[in-house]
Design a protein around this motif. Structure first.
Motif, PDB file in Angstrom:
ATOM      1  N   ALA A 256      34.973  62.133  15.093  1.00 51.60           N
ATOM      2  CA  ALA A 256      34.245  61.160  16.197  1.00 51.60           C
ATOM      3  C   ALA A 256      32.816  61.749  16.684  1.00 51.60           C
ATOM      4  CB  ALA A 256      35.411  60.660  17.207  1.00 51.60           C
ATOM      5  N   ALA A 257      32.866  62.814  17.046  1.00 48.58           N
ATOM      6  CA  ALA A 257      31.683  63.480  17.855  1.00 48.58           C
ATOM      7  C   ALA A 257      30.690  63.669  16.906  1.00 48.58           C
ATOM      8  CB  ALA A 257      32.188  64.797  18.554  1.00 48.58           C
ATOM      9  N   GLU A 258      30.819  64.065  15.641  1.00 48.89           N
ATOM     10  CA  GLU A 258      29.775  64.167  14.639  1.00 48.89           C
ATOM     11  C   GLU A 258      29.252  63.203  13.665  1.00 48.89           C
ATOM     12  OE1 GLU A 258      28.379  66.889  14.865  1.00 48.89           O
ATOM     13  OE2 GLU A 258      29.681  68.073  16.008  1.00 48.89           O
ATOM     14  N   ALA A 259      30.373  62.343  13.674  1.00 48.51           N
ATOM     15  CA  ALA A 259      30.018  61.137  12.552  1.00 48.51           C
ATOM     16  C   ALA A 259      28.446  60.419  13.002  1.00 48.51           C
ATOM     17  CB  ALA A 259      31.093  59.982  12.507  1.00 48.51           C
ATOM     18  N   PRO A 260      28.274  60.147  14.304  1.00 46.99           N
ATOM     19  CA  PRO A 260      26.881  59.403  14.812  1.00 46.99           C
ATOM     20  C   PRO A 260      25.779  60.430  14.660  1.00 46.99           C
ATOM     21  CG  PRO A 260      28.698  59.104  16.246  1.00 46.99           C
ATOM     22  CD  PRO A 260      29.188  60.337  15.786  1.00 46.99           C
ATOM     23  N   GLY A 261      26.182  61.937  14.164  1.00 50.86           N
ATOM     24  CA  GLY A 261      24.892  62.649  14.243  1.00 50.86           C
ATOM     25  C   GLY A 261      23.799  62.766  13.151  1.00 50.86           C
ATOM     26  N   GLY A 262      23.769  61.781  12.546  1.00 49.06           N
ATOM     27  CA  GLY A 262      22.562  61.651  11.636  1.00 49.06           C
ATOM     28  C   GLY A 262      22.905  62.350  10.111  1.00 49.06           C
ATOM     29  N   PHE A 263      24.047  62.346   9.815  1.00 51.12           N
ATOM     30  CA  PHE A 263      24.550  63.230   8.570  1.00 51.12           C
ATOM     31  C   PHE A 263      24.538  62.092   7.567  1.00 51.12           C
ATOM     32  CE2 PHE A 263      26.809  65.994  11.734  1.00 51.12           C
ATOM     33  CZ  PHE A 263      26.190  67.233  11.609  1.00 51.12           C
ATOM     34  N   ASN A 264      24.208  62.684   6.341  1.00 43.65           N
ATOM     35  CA  ASN A 264      24.280  61.682   5.296  1.00 43.65           C
ATOM     36  C   ASN A 264      25.703  61.775   4.690  1.00 43.65           C
ATOM     37  OD1 ASN A 264      21.649  62.899   5.082  1.00 43.65           O
ATOM     38  ND2 ASN A 264      21.315  60.888   4.125  1.00 43.65           N
ATOM     39  N   ALA A 265      26.252  63.037   4.916  1.00 43.57           N
ATOM     40  CA  ALA A 265      27.818  63.279   4.436  1.00 43.57           C
ATOM     41  C   ALA A 265      28.457  64.075   5.402  1.00 43.57           C
ATOM     42  CB  ALA A 265      28.006  63.667   3.067  1.00 43.57           C
ATOM     43  N   LEU A 266      29.751  64.118   5.576  1.00 44.39           N
ATOM     44  CA  LEU A 266      30.626  64.918   6.016  1.00 44.39           C
ATOM     45  C   LEU A 266      31.685  65.214   4.970  1.00 44.39           C
ATOM     46  CD1 LEU A 266      31.315  63.030   9.533  1.00 44.39           C
ATOM     47  CD2 LEU A 266      30.078  65.397   9.264  1.00 44.39           C
ATOM     48  N   ILE A 267      32.064  66.751   4.988  1.00 40.29           N
ATOM     49  CA  ILE A 267      32.990  67.171   4.224  1.00 40.29           C
ATOM     50  C   ILE A 267      33.926  67.843   4.861  1.00 40.29           C
ATOM     51  CG2 ILE A 267      33.578  68.623   2.093  1.00 40.29           C
ATOM     52  CD1 ILE A 267      30.636  68.373   1.354  1.00 40.29           C
ATOM     53  N   SER A 268      35.444  67.942   4.712  1.00 43.46           N
ATOM     54  CA  SER A 268      36.352  68.779   5.569  1.00 43.46           C
ATOM     55  C   SER A 268      37.107  69.493   4.054  1.00 43.46           C
ATOM     56  CB  SER A 268      37.406  67.919   6.296  1.00 43.46           C
ATOM     57  OG  SER A 268      38.264  66.984   5.580  1.00 43.46           O
ATOM     58  N   THR A 269      37.744  70.512   4.514  1.00 40.97           N
ATOM     59  CA  THR A 269      38.628  71.265   3.490  1.00 40.97           C
ATOM     60  C   THR A 269      39.991  71.351   4.119  1.00 40.97           C
ATOM     61  OG1 THR A 269      38.028  73.375   4.048  1.00 40.97           O
ATOM     62  CG2 THR A 269      36.647  72.177   2.468  1.00 40.97           C
ATOM     63  N   GLY A 270      41.055  71.343   3.367  1.00 45.59           N
ATOM     64  CA  GLY A 270      42.405  71.432   3.915  1.00 45.59           C
ATOM     65  C   GLY A 270      42.877  70.132   4.588  1.00 45.59           C
ATOM     66  N   GLY A 271      44.250  70.388   5.029  1.00 39.98           N
ATOM     67  CA  GLY A 271      44.715  68.988   5.768  1.00 39.98           C
ATOM     68  C   GLY A 271      45.099  67.831   4.900  1.00 39.98           C
ATOM     69  N   MET A 272      45.233  68.253   3.724  1.00 39.55           N
ATOM     70  CA  MET A 272      45.331  67.312   2.729  1.00 39.55           C
ATOM     71  C   MET A 272      46.552  67.181   1.673  1.00 39.55           C
ATOM     72  SD  MET A 272      42.639  65.606   2.559  1.00 39.55           S
ATOM     73  CE  MET A 272      42.906  64.443   1.096  1.00 39.55           C
ATOM     74  N   GLY A 273      47.642  68.030   2.582  1.00 39.32           N
ATOM     75  CA  GLY A 273      48.894  67.798   2.039  1.00 39.32           C
ATOM     76  C   GLY A 273      49.906  66.599   2.164  1.00 39.32           C
ATOM     77  N   PRO A 274      50.981  66.624   1.359  1.00 38.46           N
ATOM     78  CA  PRO A 274      51.825  65.301   1.710  1.00 38.46           C
ATOM     79  C   PRO A 274      52.599  65.437   3.177  1.00 38.46           C
ATOM     80  CG  PRO A 274      52.804  66.916   0.099  1.00 38.46           C
ATOM     81  CD  PRO A 274      51.795  67.651   0.636  1.00 38.46           C
ATOM     82  N   GLY A 275      52.827  64.386   3.627  1.00 38.00           N
ATOM     83  CA  GLY A 275      53.761  64.138   4.708  1.00 38.00           C
ATOM     84  C   GLY A 275      53.003  64.619   5.837  1.00 38.00           C
ATOM     85  N   LYS A 276      53.829  65.733   6.716  1.00 40.88           N
ATOM     86  CA  LYS A 276      53.355  65.957   8.065  1.00 40.88           C
ATOM     87  C   LYS A 276      52.063  66.762   7.864  1.00 40.88           C
ATOM     88  CE  LYS A 276      56.263  70.310   8.323  1.00 40.88           C
ATOM     89  NZ  LYS A 276      57.328  70.859   9.075  1.00 40.88           N
ATOM     90  N   TYR A 277      51.753  67.117   6.703  1.00 41.64           N
ATOM     91  CA  TYR A 277      50.326  68.030   6.445  1.00 41.64           C
ATOM     92  C   TYR A 277      49.416  66.907   6.219  1.00 41.64           C
ATOM     93  CZ  TYR A 277      53.785  71.666   6.364  1.00 41.64           C
ATOM     94  OH  TYR A 277      54.513  72.859   6.578  1.00 41.64           O
ATOM     95  N   ASP A 278      49.540  65.842   5.892  1.00 45.63           N
ATOM     96  CA  ASP A 278      48.329  64.846   5.531  1.00 45.63           C
ATOM     97  C   ASP A 278      47.576  64.555   6.862  1.00 45.63           C
ATOM     98  OD1 ASP A 278      46.656  63.157   4.388  1.00 45.63           O
ATOM     99  OD2 ASP A 278      48.165  61.452   4.006  1.00 45.63           O
ATOM    100  N   LEU A 279      46.900  65.435   7.441  1.00 43.41           N
ATOM    101  CA  LEU A 279      46.161  65.520   8.684  1.00 43.41           C
ATOM    102  C   LEU A 279      44.919  64.638   8.845  1.00 43.41           C
ATOM    103  CD1 LEU A 279      46.950  69.174   9.638  1.00 43.41           C
ATOM    104  CD2 LEU A 279      48.424  67.165  10.254  1.00 43.41           C
ATOM    105  N   VAL A 280      44.293  64.944   7.537  1.00 44.05           N
ATOM    106  CA  VAL A 280      42.653  64.366   7.685  1.00 44.05           C
ATOM    107  C   VAL A 280      43.031  62.816   7.333  1.00 44.05           C
ATOM    108  CG1 VAL A 280      40.686  64.149   6.484  1.00 44.05           C
ATOM    109  CG2 VAL A 280      41.876  66.436   6.889  1.00 44.05           C
ATOM    110  N   SER A 281      43.949  62.362   6.834  1.00 43.72           N
ATOM    111  CA  SER A 281      43.993  60.823   6.476  1.00 43.72           C
ATOM    112  C   SER A 281      44.296  60.399   7.854  1.00 43.72           C
ATOM    113  CB  SER A 281      45.075  60.559   5.277  1.00 43.72           C
ATOM    114  OG  SER A 281      45.327  59.416   5.051  1.00 43.72           O
TER     115      SER A 281
END
Length: 424
Positions: A256-281
């Motif tokens: 939320a803090a970085e999205a308005p910062g003039g980026f063309n794209a944002l990339i995250s790694t990790g936090g993509m597992g199923p269930g309780k590890y689906d943090l990014v979604s």
């Protein structure tokens, strides 16, 4: 939501990113940048009629009597042959390369000694090489052959016409363009801005200190360096947003803090597992992001996602670096190319012949395999990479195959930055 194919995912991504604003850069900083508008020659090249030989500049009409031999009625067996007629011209002076041409033009019967690259004097329309004339005196030459108009002369605009397009819009500035742009007087040019890309690594186990010794259960974050290198390779400017723990609120707060910062794209790694590890979604759901997809019909990549957060395109990639590597090329790189104004941002697909058999786990999805692609005797050859090699292509393995045979033709996507010798 249906699970999209790789091509459908690329379509969704490219539909949500557009070329950025343009900027003016000096010529010495233009290499590899993408032309925002047609880049045209400011000057014609050459900008003056130029000699192609070391010789003499003259008027062709003054030489037409040279070489005229005896008429047929005056020649025959036993009769002495008359020498070919010669033309005598006065040498007015010398014109070296880089010198302005003399103000006084040529008159009938005159010539100027001229060097290669020299500017033709007014009235001259031909150049004859030194070896084709004889010097009668210091200020006269003799010709026994006529000259044709335009001989050994590069007219104005031979290489480039004034206002001629050197780099079309949407094309990268290449090394071959640089001397043309310089000689055509183009000192500044309009290119697309480099896309700014924020990168965020998630995981309680990740450490940023590369000089310390990680305790058991922890490891030093490598994806931040991998992503920064890949972003630069594809013309972007990486901005490291750090490492965040496995916490939905913490991930949502930094996005939320970085999205308005003039980026063309944002990339995250990790936090993509199923269930309780689906943090990014879950973090994106809290921020009411527009979801483009949350899994794909390929491996690696089933656990991957893309969304639009405000006006910023977001990529959620899995944690393992090999998966990050492959998915970046197929999903993120086309977006960066589109943001820079490339007319054809998608990867190129070619066919290559396998040099070794490739055993597989049978699956219902397209499989991605990092590989080495080489050209040999006009044929493209491909194999899996060895541990000490960098990939320069990706084999696209169709679903439901248990093995690809040696010699089989397979679909391959070369990595644009990795195949300078193949012309791809």
């Amino acid at each position: 939501m249906t699970i999209p194919t790789l091509q459908q995912a690329q379509n969704l991504i490219l539909a949500h990113i557009q070329p950025g604003a343009g900027e003016i850069v000096p010529l010495d900083q233009a290499m590899g940048r993408i032309a925002a508008t047609a880049i045209r020659a400011r000057l014609a090249v050459p900008s003056f009629p130029q000699s192609c030989r070391d010789g003499y500049a003259l008027r062709a009409e003054d030489t037409q009597a040279a070489g005229a031999g005896p008429s047929a009625s005056n020649s025959g067996p036993g009769r002495p042959q008359k020498p070919a007629a010669a033309v005598r011209l006065q040498v007015r002076g010398e014109i070296a390369a880089g010198r302005t041409r003399p103000a006084t033009g040529l008159r009938a019967g005159q010539a100027y000694r001229i060097m290669t690259g020299g500017m033709l004097p007014p009235g001259a329309d031909s150049v004859i090489a030194f070896e084709e004339v004889s010097r009668e005196a210091a200020d006269h030459i003799m010709l026994t052959v006529p000259c044709r108009p335009g001989a050994h002369i590069r007219p104005v605009g031979t290489d480039l016409r004034q206002n001629q397009i050197i780099v079309p819009p949407g094309r990268p500035v290449c090394p071959e363009h640089l001397p043309l742009l310089a000689t055509a007087g183009v000192g500044e040019l309009a290119v697309y801005r480099r896309p700014r890309v924020g990168l965020l690594c998630t995981g309680n186990e990740l450490l940023d200190d590369i000089e310390g010794n990680p305790p058991p259960g922890s490891l030093i974050s490598g994806n931040r360096y991998l992503l920064a290198g890949l972003i630069r390779r594809y013309g972007g400017e990486p901005v490291d947003l750090g490492t965040v723990r496995d916490d939905v609120d913490a991930i949502a707060a930094i996005l939320a803090a970085e999205a308005p910062g003039g980026f063309n794209a944002l990339i995250s790694t990790g936090g993509m597992g199923p269930g309780k590890y689906d943090l990014v979604s879950r973090a994106l759901a809290k921020l009411e992001a527009k979801l483009l997809y949350e899994e794909l019909r390929l491996r690696p990549g089933k656990a991957t996602m893309a969304a639009v957060l405000g006006k910023t395109l977001f990529f959620g990639l899995p944690g393992p670096p090999p998966a990050v590597h492959l998915l970046f090329y197929l999903l993120v790189a086309p977006a960066l190319r589109r943001a820079q104004g490339y007319r054809h941002p998608r990867p190129v697909t070619v066919q290559a012949r396998l040099t070794d058999p490739l055993p597989l786990r049978r699956g219902d999805f397209l499989q991605l395999k990092g590989s080495r692609l080489d050209a040999e005797a006009g044929t493209l050859l491909v194999r899996l990479t060895r541990p000490d090699e960098a990939i320069n292509a990706i084999i696209l393995v169709p679903p439901n195959r248990r093995q690809l045979k040696k010699g089989e033709l397979v679909r391959v996507q070369p990595l644009a930055a990795g195949l300078p010798g193949l012309g791809l």
